[in-house]
Design a protein around this motif. Structure first.
Motif, PDB file in Angstrom:
ATOM      1  N   SER A 110      -6.833   5.003   9.399  1.00 39.11           N
ATOM      2  CA  SER A 110      -5.473   5.288   8.944  1.00 39.11           C
ATOM      3  C   SER A 110      -4.902   4.069   8.230  1.00 39.11           C
ATOM      4  CB  SER A 110      -4.573   5.663  10.128  1.00 39.11           C
ATOM      5  OG  SER A 110      -4.335   4.521  10.931  1.00 39.11           O
ATOM      6  N   ILE A 111      -3.933   4.330   7.374  1.00 39.83           N
ATOM      7  CA  ILE A 111      -3.324   3.232   6.614  1.00 39.83           C
ATOM      8  C   ILE A 111      -2.557   2.286   7.528  1.00 39.83           C
ATOM      9  CG2 ILE A 111      -1.115   4.338   6.083  1.00 39.83           C
ATOM     10  CD1 ILE A 111      -1.442   3.210   3.220  1.00 39.83           C
ATOM     11  N   LEU A 155       0.852  -1.193   0.000  1.00 39.46           N
ATOM     12  CA  LEU A 155       0.000   0.000   0.000  1.00 39.46           C
ATOM     13  C   LEU A 155       0.882   1.235   0.000  1.00 39.46           C
ATOM     14  CD1 LEU A 155      -2.699  -0.921   2.694  1.00 39.46           C
ATOM     15  CD2 LEU A 155      -2.816  -1.238   0.223  1.00 39.46           C
ATOM     16  N   PRO A 157       0.533   5.472   0.433  1.00 42.42           N
ATOM     17  CA  PRO A 157      -0.300   6.656   0.649  1.00 42.42           C
ATOM     18  C   PRO A 157      -0.108   7.660  -0.491  1.00 42.42           C
ATOM     19  CG  PRO A 157       1.052   6.134   2.583  1.00 42.42           C
ATOM     20  CD  PRO A 157       1.571   5.321   1.454  1.00 42.42           C
ATOM     21  N   ILE A 158      -1.199   8.289  -0.897  1.00 40.62           N
ATOM     22  CA  ILE A 158      -1.119   9.271  -1.977  1.00 40.62           C
ATOM     23  C   ILE A 158      -1.354  10.671  -1.442  1.00 40.62           C
ATOM     24  CG2 ILE A 158      -2.093  10.022  -4.189  1.00 40.62           C
ATOM     25  CD1 ILE A 158      -2.819   7.131  -4.754  1.00 40.62           C
ATOM     26  N   ARG A 180     -10.063   4.894  -1.177  1.00 40.26           N
ATOM     27  CA  ARG A 180     -10.162   5.918  -0.148  1.00 40.26           C
ATOM     28  C   ARG A 180     -10.506   5.258   1.179  1.00 40.26           C
ATOM     29  NH1 ARG A 180     -10.146  11.057  -1.211  1.00 40.26           N
ATOM     30  NH2 ARG A 180     -10.745  12.586   0.369  1.00 40.26           N
ATOM     31  N   SER A 234      -6.526   2.562  -6.870  1.00 42.42           N
ATOM     32  CA  SER A 234      -6.600   3.588  -5.831  1.00 42.42           C
ATOM     33  C   SER A 234      -7.873   3.380  -5.016  1.00 42.42           C
ATOM     34  CB  SER A 234      -6.576   4.986  -6.456  1.00 42.42           C
ATOM     35  OG  SER A 234      -7.693   5.165  -7.298  1.00 42.42           O
ATOM     36  N   GLN A 246      -6.732  10.777   2.644  1.00 36.47           N
ATOM     37  CA  GLN A 246      -7.298   9.438   2.800  1.00 36.47           C
ATOM     38  C   GLN A 246      -7.148   8.587   1.537  1.00 36.47           C
ATOM     39  OE1 GLN A 246      -7.380   9.929   6.155  1.00 36.47           O
ATOM     40  NE2 GLN A 246      -9.063   8.456   6.113  1.00 36.47           N
ATOM     41  N   GLN A 247      -6.541   9.163   0.489  1.00 37.84           N
ATOM     42  CA  GLN A 247      -6.390   8.443  -0.777  1.00 37.84           C
ATOM     43  C   GLN A 247      -5.120   7.584  -0.750  1.00 37.84           C
ATOM     44  OE1 GLN A 247      -8.875   8.960  -2.847  1.00 37.84           O
ATOM     45  NE2 GLN A 247      -8.241   7.653  -4.538  1.00 37.84           N
ATOM     46  N   ASN A 248      -5.244   6.321  -1.175  1.00 42.70           N
ATOM     47  CA  ASN A 248      -4.131   5.380  -1.157  1.00 42.70           C
ATOM     48  C   ASN A 248      -4.115   4.555  -2.436  1.00 42.70           C
ATOM     49  OD1 ASN A 248      -3.111   5.476   1.889  1.00 42.70           O
ATOM     50  ND2 ASN A 248      -5.344   5.562   1.918  1.00 42.70           N
TER      51      ASN A 248
END
Length: 340
Positions: A170-171, A139, A141-142, A164, A162, A145-147
């Protein structure tokens, strides 16, 4: 059976028509075949071949062109192995001299270069993913909340999606399930990994992750896409150069056919070895009747079959195209062994 002279005449007409695209007359044939006979004799032999359905006359010319039956006779009895030109050999060597990051890159480049060489439309299907395995999952993080979830498979393929995170999540919460996937599923065939997703999760994952099944569904969707059948097409627009009197709706349907993996596997057909040549209405799909479809399978040991095909006009130079396909197939097989 045809006489030797009739065989020479039929072969010369097919060769000339492939090269020039114009009906062939008796005078030009005299030069091509080099036999000590008159134009009248050649015309008589052409009439005999026409009577047997191997040639046909164009309305605008006194010359003859091959019929579909004539092409079939040529392919079955007269065709010889062509010689690949040196400049074509150099182009092929340049393509395969580079290192490809994944199978898709290789097939994309192969279809493009063969389409450029021939002026035809080239189709490739990679081997069915019977034994492609999961190599890794991560994973990234972008923003906020976007990953991005990324799956890597043993054939070098990278598939991403992708997503959300729910508000307040949290990731970091997902790292334990990412570790679980990498520890338990990496190295297993993709289909086996997909089947295992329906099982029960360890209790500690159920306690620490909100909606773990929803995340596994996301992972499963990416996993399934990583082995989804796909068509690689080079020279999509080339088909317009050898298509006549075709409605726009038919062209749209043809393009949809070419991009449909299941339909193309059915249209291409199978042959134990060599090149399968389907001319005109020998093609099972009516959209392909105006064309010739040359295809061959290739196999990677312990894996499935892939397909290579060339779609062109019925008057293509069969000898040269078949030789090119045989050469390309061997190079593709040798290269793909590095990925499987």
């Amino acid at each position: 059976m045809l006489t030797e002279r009739q065989r020479l005449i039929l072969g010369a007409i097919i060769t000339d028509y492939a090269r020039l695209g114009k009906a062939v007359g008796s005078k030009s044939l005299l030069v091509d075949i080099g036999l000590p006979v008159s134009s009248a004799t050649i015309r008589n032999e052409m009439a005999q071949l026409e009577g047997r359905g191997l040639l046909q006359k164009e309305h605008t010319s006194s010359g003859r062109i091959p019929s579909q039956l004539g092409y079939r006779y040529y392919v079955d009895y007269l065709m010889k192995k062509g010689q690949i030109a040196k400049d074509v050999q150099r182009q092929i060597q340049q393509v395969f001299s580079r290192r490809f990051q994944q199978v898709d890159d290789l097939l994309t480049q192969v279809t493009k270069i063969v389409a450029d060489m021939t002026g035809y439309t080239v189709i490739a299907l990679k081997p069915e993913a019977f034994d492609v395995r999961l190599s890794g999952f991560q994973l990234i993080p972008i923003d906020g909340q976007q990953n991005m979830a990324i799956v890597v498979t043993s054939d070098g393929q990278t598939t991403s999606q992708s997503f959300r995170l729910p508000k307040g999540a949290s990731i970091a919460e997902l790292q334990s399930i990412v570790s679980y996937i990498n520890n338990q599923l990496v190295g297993r065939p993709i289909r086996e990994a997909l089947n295992s997703l329906s099982g029960d999760l360890p209790l500690d994952l159920e306690r620490t992750i909100r909606s773990p099944q929803a995340f596994l569904q996301l992972f499963g969707d990416i996993l399934a896409r990583s082995i989804q059948d796909q068509v690689f097409i080079g020279g999509r627009l080339n088909v317009m150069d050898f298509t006549t009197d075709t409605r726009l709706s038919d062209m749209k349907a043809l393009y949809q056919l070419l991009e449909n993996p299941k339909a193309m596997r059915q249209a291409i057909g199978t042959v134990n070895d060599g090149v399968l040549i389907q001319i005109g209405d020998e093609n099972p799909n009516p959209l392909l009747v105006p064309y010739s479809l040359l295809s061959m399978t290739y196999q990677i040991p312990k894996h499935g079959y892939g397909e290579l095909a060339i779609l062109g006009p019925t008057n293509l130079p069969y000898d040269d195209v078949v030789s090119l396909m045989v050469t390309i197939r061997q190079l593709v097989v040798d290269e793909l062994k590095e990925y499987y």
